[in-house]
Design a protein around this motif. Structure first.
Motif, mmCIF file in Angstrom:
data_model
loop_
_atom_site.group_PDB
_atom_site.id
_atom_site.type_symbol
_atom_site.label_atom_id
_atom_site.label_comp_id
_atom_site.label_asym_id
_atom_site.label_seq_id
_atom_site.Cartn_x
_atom_site.Cartn_y
_atom_site.Cartn_z
ATOM 1 N N VAL A 221 0.872 -1.178 0.000
ATOM 2 C CA VAL A 221 0.000 0.000 0.000
ATOM 3 C C VAL A 221 0.904 1.222 0.000
ATOM 4 O O VAL A 221 1.752 1.374 0.871
ATOM 5 C CB VAL A 221 -0.939 0.001 1.228
ATOM 6 N N VAL B 78 -1.733 5.771 0.162
ATOM 7 C CA VAL B 78 -3.148 5.735 -0.195
ATOM 8 C C VAL B 78 -3.926 6.748 0.654
ATOM 9 O O VAL B 78 -3.818 6.748 1.884
ATOM 10 C CB VAL B 78 -3.723 4.316 -0.008
ATOM 11 N N THR C 84 -5.168 -2.451 3.224
ATOM 12 C CA THR C 84 -5.634 -1.132 3.666
ATOM 13 C C THR C 84 -6.705 -1.267 4.740
ATOM 14 O O THR C 84 -6.667 -0.582 5.775
ATOM 15 C CB THR C 84 -6.189 -0.342 2.473
ATOM 16 N N LEU D 20 -8.023 0.947 -6.687
ATOM 17 C CA LEU D 20 -6.615 0.687 -6.400
ATOM 18 C C LEU D 20 -5.991 -0.158 -7.500
ATOM 19 O O LEU D 20 -6.638 -1.049 -8.047
ATOM 20 C CB LEU D 20 -6.441 -0.057 -5.078
ATOM 21 N N LYS E 211 -1.714 1.660 -5.235
ATOM 22 C CA LYS E 211 -1.933 3.097 -5.361
ATOM 23 C C LYS E 211 -3.377 3.395 -5.748
ATOM 24 O O LYS E 211 -4.031 2.599 -6.430
ATOM 25 C CB LYS E 211 -1.004 3.697 -6.416
ATOM 26 N N VAL E 212 -3.861 4.564 -5.333
ATOM 27 C CA VAL E 212 -5.160 5.039 -5.787
ATOM 28 C C VAL E 212 -5.006 5.547 -7.221
ATOM 29 O O VAL E 212 -4.223 6.456 -7.481
ATOM 30 C CB VAL E 212 -5.701 6.166 -4.883
#
Length: 317
Positions: free
Chosen positions: A17, A20, A43, A202, A206-207
Protein backbone atom coordinates in the motif's frame (compact mmCIF):
# COMPACT_ATOMS: atom_id res chain seq x y z
CA UNK A 1 -16.07 10.85 8.71
CA UNK A 2 -13.43 8.19 8.22
CA UNK A 3 -10.27 9.52 6.56
CA UNK A 4 -7.26 7.63 5.24
CA UNK A 5 -4.18 9.82 4.74
CA UNK A 6 -1.06 8.62 2.88
CA UNK A 7 -1.42 5.12 4.29
CA UNK A 8 1.61 2.92 3.56
CA UNK A 9 2.44 -0.70 4.31
CA UNK A 10 5.48 -2.74 3.29
CA UNK A 11 6.16 -6.46 3.39
CA UNK A 12 9.94 -6.74 3.16
CA UNK A 13 10.99 -4.91 -0.01
CA UNK A 14 7.47 -4.92 -1.42
CA UNK A 15 5.25 -1.88 -0.87
CA UNK A 16 1.73 -3.30 -0.78
CA UNK A 17 0.00 0.00 0.00
CA UNK A 18 1.68 3.16 -1.26
CA UNK A 19 0.54 6.56 0.08
CA UNK A 20 -3.15 5.73 -0.20
CA UNK A 21 -5.54 8.58 0.67
CA UNK A 22 -9.33 8.81 0.52
CA UNK A 23 -12.36 9.80 2.61
CA UNK A 24 -15.45 7.86 3.62
CA UNK A 25 -17.98 10.60 4.47
CA UNK A 26 -20.72 10.08 7.02
CA UNK A 27 -23.77 8.41 5.56
CA UNK A 28 -22.07 7.35 2.33
CA UNK A 29 -21.29 3.95 0.85
CA UNK A 30 -17.85 3.91 -0.75
CA UNK A 31 -16.91 0.99 -2.98
CA UNK A 32 -13.29 -0.14 -2.74
CA UNK A 33 -12.32 -1.91 -5.95
CA UNK A 34 -9.18 -3.31 -7.52
CA UNK A 35 -7.69 -6.54 -8.75
CA UNK A 36 -6.26 -9.29 -6.59
CA UNK A 37 -3.17 -7.98 -4.81
CA UNK A 38 -4.09 -4.33 -5.36
CA UNK A 39 -3.90 -3.58 -1.61
CA UNK A 40 -7.57 -3.41 -0.59
CA UNK A 41 -7.47 -6.00 2.19
CA UNK A 42 -4.17 -4.65 3.54
CA UNK A 43 -5.63 -1.13 3.67
CA UNK A 44 -8.73 -2.35 5.50
CA UNK A 45 -6.62 -4.26 8.00
CA UNK A 46 -4.62 -1.12 8.75
CA UNK A 47 -7.81 0.86 9.23
CA UNK A 48 -8.97 -1.72 11.76
CA UNK A 49 -5.58 -2.00 13.50
CA UNK A 50 -5.05 -5.62 12.47
CA UNK A 51 -1.85 -4.63 10.63
CA UNK A 52 0.68 -2.01 11.71
CA UNK A 53 0.84 1.19 9.68
CA UNK A 54 4.27 1.98 8.21
CA UNK A 55 3.32 5.46 7.05
CA UNK A 56 0.37 7.83 7.10
CA UNK A 57 -2.61 7.73 9.43
CA UNK A 58 -6.30 6.95 9.84
CA UNK A 59 -8.54 9.71 11.16
CA UNK A 60 -12.04 9.73 12.60
CA UNK A 61 -13.75 13.12 12.43
CA UNK A 62 -10.37 14.79 11.92
CA UNK A 63 -8.50 13.16 14.80
CA UNK A 64 -6.31 10.04 14.93
CA UNK A 65 -8.28 6.84 15.30
CA UNK A 66 -8.16 5.10 18.69
CA UNK A 67 -8.74 1.58 19.96
CA UNK A 68 -12.01 2.82 21.46
CA UNK A 69 -13.13 4.00 18.00
CA UNK A 70 -12.30 0.67 16.42
CA UNK A 71 -14.32 -1.19 19.05
CA UNK A 72 -17.42 0.61 17.78
CA UNK A 73 -16.76 -0.30 14.12
CA UNK A 74 -18.37 -3.21 12.34
CA UNK A 75 -15.68 -5.22 10.56
CA UNK A 76 -16.01 -8.12 8.17
CA UNK A 77 -12.59 -9.63 7.38
CA UNK A 78 -11.59 -11.31 4.14
CA UNK A 79 -11.04 -14.58 6.02
CA UNK A 80 -14.20 -15.37 7.93
CA UNK A 81 -13.87 -15.82 11.68
CA UNK A 82 -16.81 -17.96 12.73
CA UNK A 83 -16.55 -20.88 15.14
CA UNK A 84 -17.90 -23.92 13.26
CA UNK A 85 -18.83 -25.99 16.35
CA UNK A 86 -20.77 -23.23 18.10
CA UNK A 87 -24.49 -22.59 17.75
CA UNK A 88 -25.32 -19.61 15.54
CA UNK A 89 -27.33 -17.65 18.11
CA UNK A 90 -24.78 -18.25 20.87
CA UNK A 91 -21.96 -17.10 18.64
CA UNK A 92 -23.75 -13.91 17.60
CA UNK A 93 -24.64 -13.09 21.21
CA UNK A 94 -21.00 -13.64 22.20
CA UNK A 95 -19.76 -11.35 19.39
CA UNK A 96 -22.36 -8.74 20.33
CA UNK A 97 -21.16 -8.82 23.94
CA UNK A 98 -17.61 -8.16 22.71
CA UNK A 99 -18.99 -4.98 21.14
CA UNK A 100 -20.39 -3.89 24.50
CA UNK A 101 -23.98 -5.04 24.07
CA UNK A 102 -25.93 -6.51 26.96
CA UNK A 103 -26.93 -10.16 26.80
CA UNK A 104 -30.55 -9.21 26.20
CA UNK A 105 -29.80 -6.60 23.52
CA UNK A 106 -27.38 -8.90 21.72
CA UNK A 107 -29.89 -11.76 21.61
CA UNK A 108 -32.68 -9.47 20.41
CA UNK A 109 -30.54 -7.95 17.66
CA UNK A 110 -29.16 -11.32 16.56
CA UNK A 111 -32.65 -12.84 16.43
CA UNK A 112 -34.02 -9.91 14.44
CA UNK A 113 -31.17 -10.05 11.89
CA UNK A 114 -31.41 -13.83 11.53
CA UNK A 115 -35.10 -13.43 10.68
CA UNK A 116 -34.32 -10.72 8.16
CA UNK A 117 -31.75 -12.92 6.44
CA UNK A 118 -34.04 -15.96 6.38
CA UNK A 119 -32.15 -17.86 9.07
CA UNK A 120 -34.57 -17.54 11.96
CA UNK A 121 -35.27 -21.27 12.04
CA UNK A 122 -31.55 -22.09 11.97
CA UNK A 123 -30.59 -20.11 15.09
CA UNK A 124 -29.86 -23.25 17.12
CA UNK A 125 -27.85 -24.95 14.37
CA UNK A 126 -24.09 -25.17 14.49
CA UNK A 127 -22.31 -22.93 11.99
CA UNK A 128 -20.69 -25.91 10.26
CA UNK A 129 -24.14 -27.14 9.19
CA UNK A 130 -24.75 -24.00 7.12
CA UNK A 131 -23.90 -23.58 3.46
CA UNK A 132 -21.08 -21.16 2.66
CA UNK A 133 -23.63 -18.56 1.56
CA UNK A 134 -25.53 -18.83 4.84
CA UNK A 135 -22.28 -18.65 6.80
CA UNK A 136 -21.64 -15.43 4.94
CA UNK A 137 -25.02 -14.14 6.13
CA UNK A 138 -24.07 -14.88 9.73
CA UNK A 139 -20.74 -13.10 9.31
CA UNK A 140 -22.56 -10.05 7.95
CA UNK A 141 -24.96 -10.08 10.90
CA UNK A 142 -21.98 -10.14 13.29
CA UNK A 143 -20.64 -6.98 11.63
CA UNK A 144 -23.85 -4.93 11.72
CA UNK A 145 -25.81 -6.13 14.76
CA UNK A 146 -24.24 -3.76 17.33
CA UNK A 147 -25.26 -0.48 15.64
CA UNK A 148 -21.69 0.28 14.50
CA UNK A 149 -20.40 3.83 14.10
CA UNK A 150 -18.61 2.80 10.88
CA UNK A 151 -18.53 -0.30 8.69
CA UNK A 152 -15.44 -1.78 7.02
CA UNK A 153 -16.47 -4.82 4.99
CA UNK A 154 -14.11 -6.96 2.90
CA UNK A 155 -16.06 -8.66 0.08
CA UNK A 156 -19.38 -8.80 1.98
CA UNK A 157 -21.35 -9.88 -1.11
CA UNK A 158 -19.10 -12.79 -2.02
CA UNK A 159 -21.04 -16.05 -2.30
CA UNK A 160 -24.46 -14.49 -1.71
CA UNK A 161 -27.44 -15.35 -3.88
CA UNK A 162 -29.51 -12.50 -5.42
CA UNK A 163 -32.02 -12.52 -2.54
CA UNK A 164 -29.26 -12.22 0.07
CA UNK A 165 -27.59 -9.47 -1.98
CA UNK A 166 -30.81 -7.45 -1.86
CA UNK A 167 -31.18 -8.10 1.88
CA UNK A 168 -27.61 -7.01 2.49
CA UNK A 169 -28.03 -3.90 0.34
CA UNK A 170 -31.13 -2.92 2.33
CA UNK A 171 -29.25 -3.31 5.63
CA UNK A 172 -26.35 -1.18 4.40
CA UNK A 173 -28.71 1.55 3.21
CA UNK A 174 -30.35 1.61 6.64
CA UNK A 175 -27.00 2.19 8.29
CA UNK A 176 -25.99 4.85 5.77
CA UNK A 177 -29.28 6.69 6.39
CA UNK A 178 -28.40 6.98 10.07
CA UNK A 179 -25.07 8.58 9.10
CA UNK A 180 -22.69 5.61 9.23
CA UNK A 181 -19.66 5.81 6.88
CA UNK A 182 -19.39 2.50 5.01
CA UNK A 183 -16.39 1.16 3.11
CA UNK A 184 -16.70 -2.17 1.33
CA UNK A 185 -14.62 -3.99 -1.22
CA UNK A 186 -16.09 -5.97 -4.08
CA UNK A 187 -15.23 -7.40 -7.48
CA UNK A 188 -18.88 -7.05 -8.55
CA UNK A 189 -18.65 -3.70 -10.34
CA UNK A 190 -22.30 -3.62 -11.40
CA UNK A 191 -23.29 -3.98 -7.75
CA UNK A 192 -20.81 -1.30 -6.67
CA UNK A 193 -22.20 1.11 -9.25
CA UNK A 194 -25.78 0.42 -8.14
CA UNK A 195 -25.14 0.84 -4.41
CA UNK A 196 -22.29 3.25 -3.91
CA UNK A 197 -22.12 7.01 -3.52
CA UNK A 198 -18.46 6.93 -4.55
CA UNK A 199 -15.59 4.66 -5.48
CA UNK A 200 -11.91 4.24 -4.75
CA UNK A 201 -9.95 2.26 -7.34
CA UNK A 202 -6.61 0.69 -6.40
CA UNK A 203 -3.91 -0.76 -8.63
CA UNK A 204 -0.45 -1.83 -7.47
CA UNK A 205 -1.09 -0.36 -4.05
CA UNK A 206 -1.93 3.10 -5.36
CA UNK A 207 -5.16 5.04 -5.79
CA UNK A 208 -5.68 5.37 -9.54
CA UNK A 209 -9.20 6.74 -9.46
CA UNK A 210 -11.70 8.06 -6.93
CA UNK A 211 -15.00 9.86 -7.08
CA UNK A 212 -18.52 9.12 -8.19
CA UNK A 213 -19.12 6.92 -11.21
CA UNK A 214 -20.14 9.99 -13.23
CA UNK A 215 -17.01 11.87 -12.17
CA UNK A 216 -14.82 8.98 -13.25
CA UNK A 217 -16.68 8.82 -16.55
CA UNK A 218 -15.81 12.49 -17.03
CA UNK A 219 -12.24 11.46 -17.88
CA UNK A 220 -13.40 9.05 -20.59
CA UNK A 221 -13.81 10.18 -24.20
CA UNK A 222 -17.36 11.16 -25.13
CA UNK A 223 -18.67 8.75 -27.74
CA UNK A 224 -21.95 8.57 -29.63
CA UNK A 225 -23.78 5.74 -31.34
CA UNK A 226 -25.29 6.46 -34.76
CA UNK A 227 -27.76 3.93 -36.14
CA UNK A 228 -28.99 4.37 -39.71
CA UNK A 229 -31.28 2.58 -42.15
CA UNK A 230 -28.35 1.82 -44.45
CA UNK A 231 -24.63 1.16 -44.19
CA UNK A 232 -22.70 3.56 -41.92
CA UNK A 233 -19.26 3.09 -43.48
CA UNK A 234 -19.36 6.51 -45.13
CA UNK A 235 -19.00 8.19 -41.72
CA UNK A 236 -15.26 7.46 -41.86
CA UNK A 237 -14.88 10.03 -44.67
CA UNK A 238 -16.29 13.00 -42.75
CA UNK A 239 -13.87 15.52 -41.19
CA UNK A 240 -13.91 16.37 -37.49
CA UNK A 241 -14.86 12.87 -36.37
CA UNK A 242 -13.03 9.88 -34.97
CA UNK A 243 -14.91 6.74 -35.94
CA UNK A 244 -14.00 4.09 -33.40
CA UNK A 245 -16.08 1.31 -34.91
CA UNK A 246 -18.49 0.60 -37.76
CA UNK A 247 -20.63 -2.49 -38.01
CA UNK A 248 -23.28 -2.51 -40.71
CA UNK A 249 -25.70 0.34 -40.07
CA UNK A 250 -24.11 1.33 -36.71
CA UNK A 251 -21.15 3.64 -36.10
CA UNK A 252 -19.48 4.50 -32.78
CA UNK A 253 -17.72 7.84 -33.00
CA UNK A 254 -16.22 10.81 -31.18
CA UNK A 255 -16.79 14.42 -32.19
CA UNK A 256 -13.29 15.91 -32.42
CA UNK A 257 -14.28 19.30 -33.89
CA UNK A 258 -17.24 21.27 -32.44
CA UNK A 259 -20.07 21.35 -34.94
CA UNK A 260 -18.95 18.22 -36.80
CA UNK A 261 -21.97 16.36 -35.42
CA UNK A 262 -24.30 18.75 -37.28
CA UNK A 263 -22.65 17.98 -40.60
CA UNK A 264 -22.79 14.29 -39.72
CA UNK A 265 -26.54 14.40 -39.11
CA UNK A 266 -27.18 16.45 -42.24
CA UNK A 267 -25.30 13.88 -44.35
CA UNK A 268 -27.20 11.06 -42.64
CA UNK A 269 -30.61 12.64 -43.33
CA UNK A 270 -29.75 13.13 -46.99
CA UNK A 271 -29.03 9.41 -47.21
CA UNK A 272 -32.13 8.21 -45.38
CA UNK A 273 -33.54 7.93 -41.85
CA UNK A 274 -31.68 8.13 -38.54
CA UNK A 275 -32.80 5.46 -36.11
CA UNK A 276 -30.61 6.60 -33.22
CA UNK A 277 -28.02 9.20 -32.34
CA UNK A 278 -27.17 9.04 -28.65
CA UNK A 279 -24.30 9.46 -26.25
CA UNK A 280 -22.83 6.21 -25.01
CA UNK A 281 -22.53 6.02 -21.22
CA UNK A 282 -19.58 3.70 -20.53
CA UNK A 283 -20.21 1.09 -17.81
CA UNK A 284 -18.12 1.22 -14.68
CA UNK A 285 -16.34 -1.96 -15.76
CA UNK A 286 -14.95 -0.13 -18.81
CA UNK A 287 -13.76 2.84 -16.74
CA UNK A 288 -12.16 0.44 -14.27
CA UNK A 289 -10.27 -1.40 -17.01
CA UNK A 290 -9.01 1.86 -18.48
CA UNK A 291 -7.63 3.39 -15.29
CA UNK A 292 -6.11 0.15 -14.00
CA UNK A 293 -4.55 -0.63 -17.39
CA UNK A 294 -2.97 2.84 -17.41
CA UNK A 295 -1.58 2.28 -13.92
CA UNK A 296 0.01 -1.02 -14.95
CA UNK A 297 1.43 0.29 -18.22
CA UNK A 298 2.75 3.72 -17.19
CA UNK A 299 5.64 3.99 -14.74
CA UNK A 300 7.53 6.81 -13.10
CA UNK A 301 10.89 5.40 -12.04
CA UNK A 302 10.14 2.29 -9.97
CA UNK A 303 6.58 3.31 -9.17
CA UNK A 304 3.30 3.14 -11.06
CA UNK A 305 2.05 6.57 -12.02
CA UNK A 306 -0.29 7.99 -9.38
CA UNK A 307 -3.41 9.39 -11.02
CA UNK A 308 -4.79 10.83 -7.81
CA UNK A 309 -3.67 14.32 -8.83
CA UNK A 310 -4.87 14.74 -12.39
CA UNK A 311 -6.79 11.62 -13.31
CA UNK A 312 -8.89 11.07 -10.21
CA UNK A 313 -11.82 13.17 -9.14
CA UNK A 314 -12.33 14.01 -5.49
CA UNK A 315 -15.54 13.23 -3.68
CA UNK A 316 -17.85 16.13 -3.26
CA UNK A 317 -18.18 17.02 0.39
Amino acid sequence: MLQVEQLTRRFGDHTAVDNVSFDVPDGQLIGFVGGNGAGKTTTMRMIMGVLAIHGGQVLVNGRPITLADRKTFGYMPEERGLYPKQRIIDQLVYLGRLHGMSQKAARASATDHLERFGLGERAQDHVEKLSLGNQQRVQIIAAVMAQPTALVLDEPFSGLDPTAVDQMAAVLREHSRRGVPILFSSHQLDLVERLCDGLVILARGKVVGKGTADQLRGDAPVRHRLVLDGDAGWTRDLPGLYVADVEGNTAVLEVMTPGAERELLEHALRRGSIREFARIVPPLSEIYREVTADAHNVHDGDHALDFAGDKAKEFSA
